[in-house]
Write a protein that holds these residues in place. Sequence first.
Motif, PDB file in Angstrom:
ATOM      1  N   LEU A   1      11.217   6.544   0.885  1.00 20.57           N
ATOM      2  CA  LEU A   1      10.247   5.546   0.435  1.00 20.57           C
ATOM      3  C   LEU A   1       9.960   5.739  -1.053  1.00 20.57           C
ATOM      4  CD1 LEU A   1       8.243   3.246   0.920  1.00 20.57           C
ATOM      5  CD2 LEU A   1       6.570   4.979   1.647  1.00 20.57           C
ATOM      6  N   TRP A   2       9.755   6.989  -1.463  1.00 23.63           N
ATOM      7  CA  TRP A   2       9.462   7.281  -2.872  1.00 23.63           C
ATOM      8  C   TRP A   2      10.590   6.772  -3.776  1.00 23.63           C
ATOM      9  CZ3 TRP A   2       5.754   8.247  -6.100  1.00 23.63           C
ATOM     10  CH2 TRP A   2       6.049   8.766  -7.363  1.00 23.63           C
TER      11      TRP A   2
ATOM     12  N   ALA B   1      -0.186  10.693  -7.071  1.00 26.60           N
ATOM     13  CA  ALA B   1      -0.984  11.809  -6.534  1.00 26.60           C
ATOM     14  C   ALA B   1      -0.595  12.114  -5.090  1.00 26.60           C
ATOM     15  CB  ALA B   1      -2.467  11.488  -6.632  1.00 26.60           C
ATOM     16  N   VAL B   2      -0.355  11.075  -4.297  1.00 24.28           N
ATOM     17  CA  VAL B   2       0.095  11.295  -2.914  1.00 24.28           C
ATOM     18  C   VAL B   2       1.476  11.943  -2.931  1.00 24.28           C
ATOM     19  CG1 VAL B   2       0.790  10.182  -0.752  1.00 24.28           C
ATOM     20  CG2 VAL B   2      -1.290   9.432  -1.907  1.00 24.28           C
ATOM     21  N   TRP B   3       2.323  11.472  -3.824  1.00 26.82           N
ATOM     22  CA  TRP B   3       3.667  12.052  -3.906  1.00 26.82           C
ATOM     23  C   TRP B   3       3.603  13.532  -4.273  1.00 26.82           C
ATOM     24  CZ3 TRP B   3       7.955  11.992  -1.800  1.00 26.82           C
ATOM     25  CH2 TRP B   3       9.061  12.625  -2.346  1.00 26.82           C
ATOM     26  N   ARG B   4       2.626  13.907  -5.100  1.00 25.80           N
ATOM     27  CA  ARG B   4       2.463  15.314  -5.480  1.00 25.80           C
ATOM     28  C   ARG B   4       2.209  16.174  -4.238  1.00 25.80           C
ATOM     29  NH1 ARG B   4      -1.264  14.536  -9.170  1.00 25.80           N
ATOM     30  NH2 ARG B   4       0.297  13.695 -10.550  1.00 25.80           N
ATOM     31  N   ILE B   5       1.442  15.642  -3.288  1.00 26.18           N
ATOM     32  CA  ILE B   5       1.227  16.350  -2.018  1.00 26.18           C
ATOM     33  C   ILE B   5       2.577  16.561  -1.331  1.00 26.18           C
ATOM     34  CG2 ILE B   5       0.239  16.173   0.308  1.00 26.18           C
ATOM     35  CD1 ILE B   5      -2.056  14.512  -0.955  1.00 26.18           C
TER      36      ILE B   5
ATOM     37  N   ILE C   1       8.770  14.077   6.205  1.00 26.29           N
ATOM     38  CA  ILE C   1       8.939  14.182   4.754  1.00 26.29           C
ATOM     39  C   ILE C   1      10.182  13.438   4.282  1.00 26.29           C
ATOM     40  CG2 ILE C   1       9.252  15.808   2.839  1.00 26.29           C
ATOM     41  CD1 ILE C   1       7.562  17.799   4.478  1.00 26.29           C
ATOM     42  N   ASN C   2      11.235  13.439   5.087  1.00 26.50           N
ATOM     43  CA  ASN C   2      12.461  12.749   4.671  1.00 26.50           C
ATOM     44  C   ASN C   2      12.237  11.251   4.497  1.00 26.50           C
ATOM     45  OD1 ASN C   2      14.153  14.957   4.374  1.00 26.50           O
ATOM     46  ND2 ASN C   2      14.649  14.987   6.540  1.00 26.50           N
ATOM     47  N   SER C   3      11.522  10.628   5.432  1.00 21.46           N
ATOM     48  CA  SER C   3      11.225   9.198   5.286  1.00 21.46           C
ATOM     49  C   SER C   3      10.368   8.948   4.055  1.00 21.46           C
ATOM     50  CB  SER C   3      10.517   8.659   6.532  1.00 21.46           C
ATOM     51  OG  SER C   3      11.398   8.651   7.625  1.00 21.46           O
ATOM     52  N   ALA C   4       9.447   9.849   3.786  1.00 21.26           N
ATOM     53  CA  ALA C   4       8.611   9.715   2.591  1.00 21.26           C
ATOM     54  C   ALA C   4       9.468   9.809   1.326  1.00 21.26           C
ATOM     55  CB  ALA C   4       7.523  10.786   2.580  1.00 21.26           C
ATOM     56  N   ARG C   5      10.442  10.695   1.329  1.00 29.33           N
ATOM     57  CA  ARG C   5      11.327  10.822   0.162  1.00 29.33           C
ATOM     58  C   ARG C   5      12.116   9.539  -0.073  1.00 29.33           C
ATOM     59  NH1 ARG C   5      15.239  15.103   0.939  1.00 29.33           N
ATOM     60  NH2 ARG C   5      15.758  14.786  -1.236  1.00 29.33           N
TER      61      ARG C   5
ATOM     62  N   PRO D   1       0.832  -1.225   0.000  1.00 30.69           N
ATOM     63  CA  PRO D   1       0.000   0.000   0.000  1.00 30.69           C
ATOM     64  C   PRO D   1       0.862   1.270   0.000  1.00 30.69           C
ATOM     65  CG  PRO D   1       0.102  -0.907   2.207  1.00 30.69           C
ATOM     66  CD  PRO D   1       0.850  -1.870   1.315  1.00 30.69           C
ATOM     67  N   TYR D   2       1.548   1.489  -1.111  1.00 29.82           N
ATOM     68  CA  TYR D   2       2.473   2.620  -1.193  1.00 29.82           C
ATOM     69  C   TYR D   2       1.804   3.967  -0.942  1.00 29.82           C
ATOM     70  CZ  TYR D   2       6.167  -0.379  -3.070  1.00 29.82           C
ATOM     71  OH  TYR D   2       7.122  -1.342  -3.228  1.00 29.82           O
ATOM     72  N   ALA D   3       0.599   4.160  -1.480  1.00 31.72           N
ATOM     73  CA  ALA D   3      -0.084   5.446  -1.297  1.00 31.72           C
ATOM     74  C   ALA D   3      -0.353   5.697   0.179  1.00 31.72           C
ATOM     75  CB  ALA D   3      -1.378   5.472  -2.105  1.00 31.72           C
ATOM     76  N   ILE D   4      -0.820   4.676   0.874  1.00 33.50           N
ATOM     77  CA  ILE D   4      -1.085   4.803   2.310  1.00 33.50           C
ATOM     78  C   ILE D   4       0.225   5.048   3.058  1.00 33.50           C
ATOM     79  CG2 ILE D   4      -1.797   3.498   4.364  1.00 33.50           C
ATOM     80  CD1 ILE D   4      -3.886   2.104   2.504  1.00 33.50           C
ATOM     81  N   HIS D   5       1.250   4.301   2.702  1.00 34.52           N
ATOM     82  CA  HIS D   5       2.546   4.409   3.378  1.00 34.52           C
ATOM     83  C   HIS D   5       3.125   5.820   3.206  1.00 34.52           C
ATOM     84  CE1 HIS D   5       6.446   1.986   4.405  1.00 34.52           C
ATOM     85  NE2 HIS D   5       6.300   3.028   5.181  1.00 34.52           N
ATOM     86  N   LEU D   6       3.099   6.336   1.980  1.00 35.23           N
ATOM     87  CA  LEU D   6       3.604   7.690   1.738  1.00 35.23           C
ATOM     88  C   LEU D   6       2.808   8.723   2.537  1.00 35.23           C
ATOM     89  CD1 LEU D   6       4.270   7.828  -2.119  1.00 35.23           C
ATOM     90  CD2 LEU D   6       5.939   8.299  -0.318  1.00 35.23           C
TER      91      LEU D   6
END
Length: 197
Positions: A61-62, A78-82, A55-59, A41-46
């Motif tokens: 992950l991306w 779309a989540v990454w765009r946020i 944000i750093n962990s999200a980067r 579930p990448y969208a949920i995880h991000l």
Amino acid sequence: MDLSTVTATLASKSYDKVADICDNLMLQVATDGIGYHDDWPYAIHLLSHFYVNDINSARFLWKSIPSSIKENKPEVTAVWRIGQKLWLRDYAGVHEAIRGFDWSQELQGFVAAFSELYTKEMFQLLLSAYSTISIADAALFLGMNEDDATSYVQQQGWTVDSASRMLTVKKQPVVTEQKLDPSKLQRLTEYVFHLEH
């Protein structure tokens, strides 16, 4: 791969716990040598990392998401765009990115909760940074139209000057800790000593 913990946490609206659960589950899956790329579930995880302002962990992950997922799952993008808007401090852009996608049933509640949290954070930012601000600027920060933004801040005690289209910020009272006077502490100590003997 058992994602029931993630699903249950989302259902209970404990959104602040999702990032840790996903991170730990991802580590467990990687340790067990099980592939998780296609149905993770990448969208949920991000979004969970954005929710807890990591944000750093999200980067990271991306960067680890396979390009095939990025290309074939528009909700992940779309989540990454946020996240990109958060990274650039494009406050209005965050709200646009949230409204600019038709979120899946699975993600709608989480995105709505993130949007509400983000709006509250922006309000706190305005509260600490401004004594007056234009209605248009406040609306941009809060991701609302001007009428809704005006109504929102008026509920918080702000005042509006309709002629100049400016808002006057109502500062929250500063809570100060009461300092204990050393002489009072001495008298209290003597009193307690007297009671004990």
